[in-house]
Write a protein that holds these residues in place. Structure first.
Motif, PDB file in Angstrom:
ATOM      1  N   LEU A 182       0.847  -1.181   0.000  1.00 13.64           N
ATOM      2  CA  LEU A 182       0.000   0.000   0.000  1.00 13.64           C
ATOM      3  C   LEU A 182       0.886   1.235   0.000  1.00 13.64           C
ATOM      4  O   LEU A 182       1.801   1.344   0.825  1.00 13.64           O
ATOM      5  N   ASP A 183       0.624   2.153  -0.917  1.00 13.81           N
ATOM      6  CA  ASP A 183       1.284   3.457  -0.939  1.00 13.81           C
ATOM      7  C   ASP A 183       0.462   4.433  -0.116  1.00 13.81           C
ATOM      8  O   ASP A 183      -0.740   4.601  -0.374  1.00 13.81           O
ATOM      9  N   LEU A 184       1.097   5.071   0.851  1.00 12.28           N
ATOM     10  CA  LEU A 184       0.395   5.996   1.736  1.00 12.28           C
ATOM     11  C   LEU A 184       1.253   7.241   1.942  1.00 12.28           C
ATOM     12  O   LEU A 184       2.453   7.139   2.193  1.00 12.28           O
ATOM     13  N   MET A 185       0.641   8.414   1.838  1.00  9.07           N
ATOM     14  CA  MET A 185       1.352   9.680   2.040  1.00  9.07           C
ATOM     15  C   MET A 185       1.032  10.277   3.403  1.00  9.07           C
ATOM     16  O   MET A 185      -0.031  10.020   3.974  1.00  9.07           O
ATOM     17  N   HIS A 186       1.944  11.082   3.894  1.00 13.29           N
ATOM     18  CA  HIS A 186       1.656  11.914   5.070  1.00 13.29           C
ATOM     19  C   HIS A 186       2.165  13.321   4.803  1.00 13.29           C
ATOM     20  O   HIS A 186       2.828  13.570   3.791  1.00 13.29           O
ATOM     21  N   GLY A 187       1.830  14.244   5.685  1.00 16.38           N
ATOM     22  CA  GLY A 187       2.168  15.646   5.427  1.00 16.38           C
ATOM     23  C   GLY A 187       1.265  16.249   4.368  1.00 16.38           C
ATOM     24  O   GLY A 187       1.670  17.110   3.594  1.00 16.38           O
ATOM     25  N   LEU A 188       0.004  15.803   4.344  1.00 19.50           N
ATOM     26  CA  LEU A 188      -0.959  16.244   3.329  1.00 19.50           C
ATOM     27  C   LEU A 188      -1.539  17.613   3.686  1.00 19.50           C
ATOM     28  O   LEU A 188      -1.429  18.076   4.827  1.00 19.50           O
ATOM     29  N   PRO A 189      -2.153  18.280   2.716  1.00 16.54           N
ATOM     30  CA  PRO A 189      -2.739  19.600   2.994  1.00 16.54           C
ATOM     31  C   PRO A 189      -3.686  19.581   4.199  1.00 16.54           C
ATOM     32  O   PRO A 189      -4.589  18.738   4.268  1.00 16.54           O
ATOM     33  N   ASN A 190      -3.419  20.473   5.147  1.00 15.27           N
ATOM     34  CA  ASN A 190      -4.235  20.627   6.360  1.00 15.27           C
ATOM     35  C   ASN A 190      -4.297  19.360   7.213  1.00 15.27           C
ATOM     36  O   ASN A 190      -5.207  19.210   8.035  1.00 15.27           O
ATOM     37  N   GLN A 191      -3.335  18.487   7.089  1.00 15.07           N
ATOM     38  CA  GLN A 191      -3.333  17.244   7.858  1.00 15.07           C
ATOM     39  C   GLN A 191      -2.774  17.476   9.264  1.00 15.07           C
ATOM     40  O   GLN A 191      -1.731  18.095   9.434  1.00 15.07           O
ATOM     41  N   THR A 192      -3.479  16.965  10.258  1.00 11.00           N
ATOM     42  CA  THR A 192      -3.010  17.047  11.637  1.00 11.00           C
ATOM     43  C   THR A 192      -2.259  15.755  11.984  1.00 11.00           C
ATOM     44  O   THR A 192      -2.288  14.774  11.230  1.00 11.00           O
ATOM     45  N   LEU A 193      -1.636  15.760  13.152  1.00  2.51           N
ATOM     46  CA  LEU A 193      -0.957  14.557  13.640  1.00  2.51           C
ATOM     47  C   LEU A 193      -1.950  13.406  13.765  1.00  2.51           C
ATOM     48  O   LEU A 193      -1.672  12.284  13.314  1.00  2.51           O
ATOM     49  N   ASP A 194      -3.107  13.675  14.341  1.00  3.50           N
ATOM     50  CA  ASP A 194      -4.106  12.617  14.517  1.00  3.50           C
ATOM     51  C   ASP A 194      -4.603  12.091  13.175  1.00  3.50           C
ATOM     52  O   ASP A 194      -4.822  10.883  13.012  1.00  3.50           O
ATOM     53  N   ASN A 195      -4.809  12.999  12.205  1.00  2.00           N
ATOM     54  CA  ASN A 195      -5.223  12.575  10.863  1.00  2.00           C
ATOM     55  C   ASN A 195      -4.237  11.574  10.280  1.00  2.00           C
ATOM     56  O   ASN A 195      -4.611  10.516   9.764  1.00  2.00           O
ATOM     57  N   ALA A 196      -2.950  11.940  10.341  1.00  2.00           N
ATOM     58  CA  ALA A 196      -1.904  11.110   9.741  1.00  2.00           C
ATOM     59  C   ALA A 196      -1.811   9.751  10.423  1.00  2.00           C
ATOM     60  O   ALA A 196      -1.672   8.718   9.764  1.00  2.00           O
ATOM     61  N   LEU A 197      -1.888   9.735  11.751  1.00  2.00           N
ATOM     62  CA  LEU A 197      -1.798   8.467  12.481  1.00  2.00           C
ATOM     63  C   LEU A 197      -3.035   7.602  12.252  1.00  2.00           C
ATOM     64  O   LEU A 197      -2.932   6.373  12.173  1.00  2.00           O
ATOM     65  N   ASP A 198      -4.206   8.230  12.109  1.00  2.00           N
ATOM     66  CA  ASP A 198      -5.419   7.464  11.801  1.00  2.00           C
ATOM     67  C   ASP A 198      -5.307   6.803  10.432  1.00  2.00           C
ATOM     68  O   ASP A 198      -5.717   5.651  10.250  1.00  2.00           O
ATOM     69  N   ASP A 199      -4.759   7.538   9.464  1.00  2.00           N
ATOM     70  CA  ASP A 199      -4.507   6.970   8.133  1.00  2.00           C
ATOM     71  C   ASP A 199      -3.617   5.733   8.234  1.00  2.00           C
ATOM     72  O   ASP A 199      -3.880   4.692   7.630  1.00  2.00           O
ATOM     73  N   LEU A 200      -2.550   5.881   9.010  1.00  2.00           N
ATOM     74  CA  LEU A 200      -1.586   4.801   9.154  1.00  2.00           C
ATOM     75  C   LEU A 200      -2.210   3.598   9.867  1.00  2.00           C
ATOM     76  O   LEU A 200      -1.986   2.441   9.471  1.00  2.00           O
ATOM     77  N   LYS A 201      -3.012   3.852  10.882  1.00  2.00           N
ATOM     78  CA  LYS A 201      -3.686   2.759  11.604  1.00  2.00           C
ATOM     79  C   LYS A 201      -4.642   2.004  10.679  1.00  2.00           C
ATOM     80  O   LYS A 201      -4.724   0.772  10.727  1.00  2.00           O
ATOM     81  N   THR A 202      -5.342   2.735   9.818  1.00  2.00           N
ATOM     82  CA  THR A 202      -6.252   2.084   8.869  1.00  2.00           C
ATOM     83  C   THR A 202      -5.478   1.191   7.920  1.00  2.00           C
ATOM     84  O   THR A 202      -5.879   0.053   7.650  1.00  2.00           O
ATOM     85  N   ALA A 203      -4.356   1.704   7.432  1.00  2.00           N
ATOM     86  CA  ALA A 203      -3.521   0.902   6.525  1.00  2.00           C
ATOM     87  C   ALA A 203      -3.013  -0.357   7.219  1.00  2.00           C
ATOM     88  O   ALA A 203      -3.058  -1.452   6.654  1.00  2.00           O
ATOM     89  N   ILE A 204      -2.535  -0.215   8.434  1.00  2.00           N
ATOM     90  CA  ILE A 204      -2.001  -1.356   9.195  1.00  2.00           C
ATOM     91  C   ILE A 204      -3.088  -2.412   9.416  1.00  2.00           C
ATOM     92  O   ILE A 204      -2.831  -3.615   9.300  1.00  2.00           O
ATOM     93  N   ASN A 205      -4.305  -1.968   9.704  1.00  2.00           N
ATOM     94  CA  ASN A 205      -5.404  -2.897   9.946  1.00  2.00           C
ATOM     95  C   ASN A 205      -5.777  -3.710   8.710  1.00  2.00           C
ATOM     96  O   ASN A 205      -6.391  -4.776   8.821  1.00  2.00           O
ATOM     97  N   LEU A 206      -5.400  -3.221   7.531  1.00  2.00           N
ATOM     98  CA  LEU A 206      -5.656  -3.960   6.287  1.00  2.00           C
ATOM     99  C   LEU A 206      -4.603  -5.039   6.036  1.00  2.00           C
ATOM    100  O   LEU A 206      -4.706  -5.802   5.076  1.00  2.00           O
TER     101      LEU A 206
END
Length: 410
Positions: A182-206
């Motif tokens: 899975l390709d996943l980006m962080h540091g996205l427009p208006n992204q908070t720390l919690d946003n980025a970690l939630d993205d990562l947690k979703t990816a990990i759960n897959l």
């Protein structure tokens, strides 16, 4: 001296398919928005002609392939039948490794033991093809998710939604491929720390076998460069990386390159590192075929390393009256130390000066003073600086300030 030291590294093949449904605003790859039907047959024919020209140019018919990577663009726009035709024709042109002595060309791509990666868009239409790609010989899928938040996907210009991204991962598990990324980006427009970690947690759960997790950068000649979005502050970016690395490690993902993480399983012996990318980073050889594709080929007999660039635009590349090669360049001795380190220092594994000599053809003395300088700056360590078999490795400080480390080798 160079001819004696230079050895033949593994040979990979990169195949570029340039079309996308839409051009993403952050993308600086050679990709083109699709304005009509994909010219599958014509493009496969052009790719094979391109490959045949490279094989003849560099006398490669007796070299086995280490890996294949089909990138883009969006290669999953192609049908499974077109991918199978392409892979069968490609693999029939190369000598097989000893582990492939019983190789049958009647089912070429299926019986190949090499890693064959195909990049895919998680949109439903493409995802439904995953089983077909696996039957065509693809052993590894790389799915461009980028984010699991609807507003972020919209800002990034992605054409899929969150549900489609999750469904694509599920289909990858069921498709028959050996592994998927899975390709996943962080540091996205208006992204908070919690946003980025939630993205990562979703990816990990897959439960992907591999994660490519990297920071969005604004590149020239992109829509984002013309109209820059508001990105997180540096302090937030540092927190995202630090906490994200810990999250990945706790979930059983081992970092082996700056932005690459493989899932480690106690009950699985297979190595889920991307073998194709590892060959890049270890300064291996690779052919590049397709629009704008780059290649690097070593000729130990003549003591040279050459780079190729193919015709960039699809119209020119598909012109049967035009040769696919746009540029051929011999890498100079002055360029080689930086080129080697630019790749090798991305890895978390060590290397020796013996390997440097074999891949560049240069004496250890051409780079040892700079390595010692990096060691003095605590950016690198070595098990034995007096031996060419001493293992050099980048420190955590060196990885954090990798650009500063690489500047030492310019």
């Amino acid at each position: 001296m160079k001819t004696k030291l230079l050895t033949t590294p593994p040979l990979s093949l990169y195949i570029h398919i340039p079309w996308c449904v839409e051009k993403c605003p952050y993308c600086d790859f050679n990709s083109h928005a699709l304005k009509s039907q994909v010219p599958e047959q014509d493009y496969v024919k052009a790719l094979i002609a391109d490959l045949d020209a490279d094989i003849a140019r560099f006398d490669l018919s007796q070299r086995p392939l280490h890996s294949i990577f089909i990138g883009g663009g969006t290669p999953s726009l192609f049908s499974a039948q077109a991918i199978k035709s392409l892979l069968d024709q490609v693999l029939s042109r190369f000598k097989q490794n000893s582990s492939q002595d019983n190789y049958s060309h009647s089912n070429t791509s299926q019986e190949s033991n090499i890693e064959i990666t195909l990049e895919a868009n998680p949109g439903t239409v493409e995802a439904d093809k995953f089983i077909g790609f696996a039957k065509a010989g693809v052993t590894r899928l790389s799915i461009g998710v980028q984010s699991f938040e609807s507003d972020k996907l919209l800002k990034l210009g992605r054409i899929h939604n969150v549900s489609q991204a999750k469904f694509a991962a599920q289909l990858a598990h069921e498709s028959g491929v050996k592994s998927f990324n899975l390709d996943l980006m962080h540091g996205l427009p208006n992204q908070t720390l919690d946003n980025a970690l939630d993205d990562l947690k979703t990816a990990i759960n897959l439960k992907p076998d591999h994660l490519s997790w990297y920071q969005l950068t604004i590149e020239p000649n992109t829509a984002f460069h013309s109209k820059p979005p508001k990105l997180p502050q540096d302090e937030v970016l540092w927190d995202i990386q630090d906490q994200g690395f810990k999250l990945l490690s706790d979930a059983g993902y081992q970092q082996y390159e700056i932005s690459a993480f493989r899932r480690v399983k106690d009950d699985e012996a297979d190595d889920k590192q991307c073998q194709h990318n590892l060959n890049y980073w270890r300064f291996g050889d690779y052919l590049g075929i397709g629009c704008g594709a780059h290649g690097k080929i070593t000729d130990p007999k003549n003591g040279v390393i050459q780079r190729t660039v193919k015709v960039k635009h699809p119209k020119g590349y598909l012109d049967p009256n035009r040769a696919p090669l746009d540029h051929l360049k011999t890498v100079t001795n002055d360029e080689l130390p930086f080129e080697y380190m630019m790749n090798q220092l991305r890895l978390f594994s060590s290397f020796t000066l013996v390997e440097y000599q074999q891949r560049t053809g240069l004496a250890a003395s051409t780079v040892l003073p700079t390595l010692q300088q990096a060691q003095n700056k605590k950016m690198m360590t070595c098990t034995d600086t007096l031996s060419i078999e001493g293992k050099w490795q980048v420190t955590l400080l060196g990885h954090r300030y990798l650009n500063d480390l690489l500047e030492l080798f310019l």
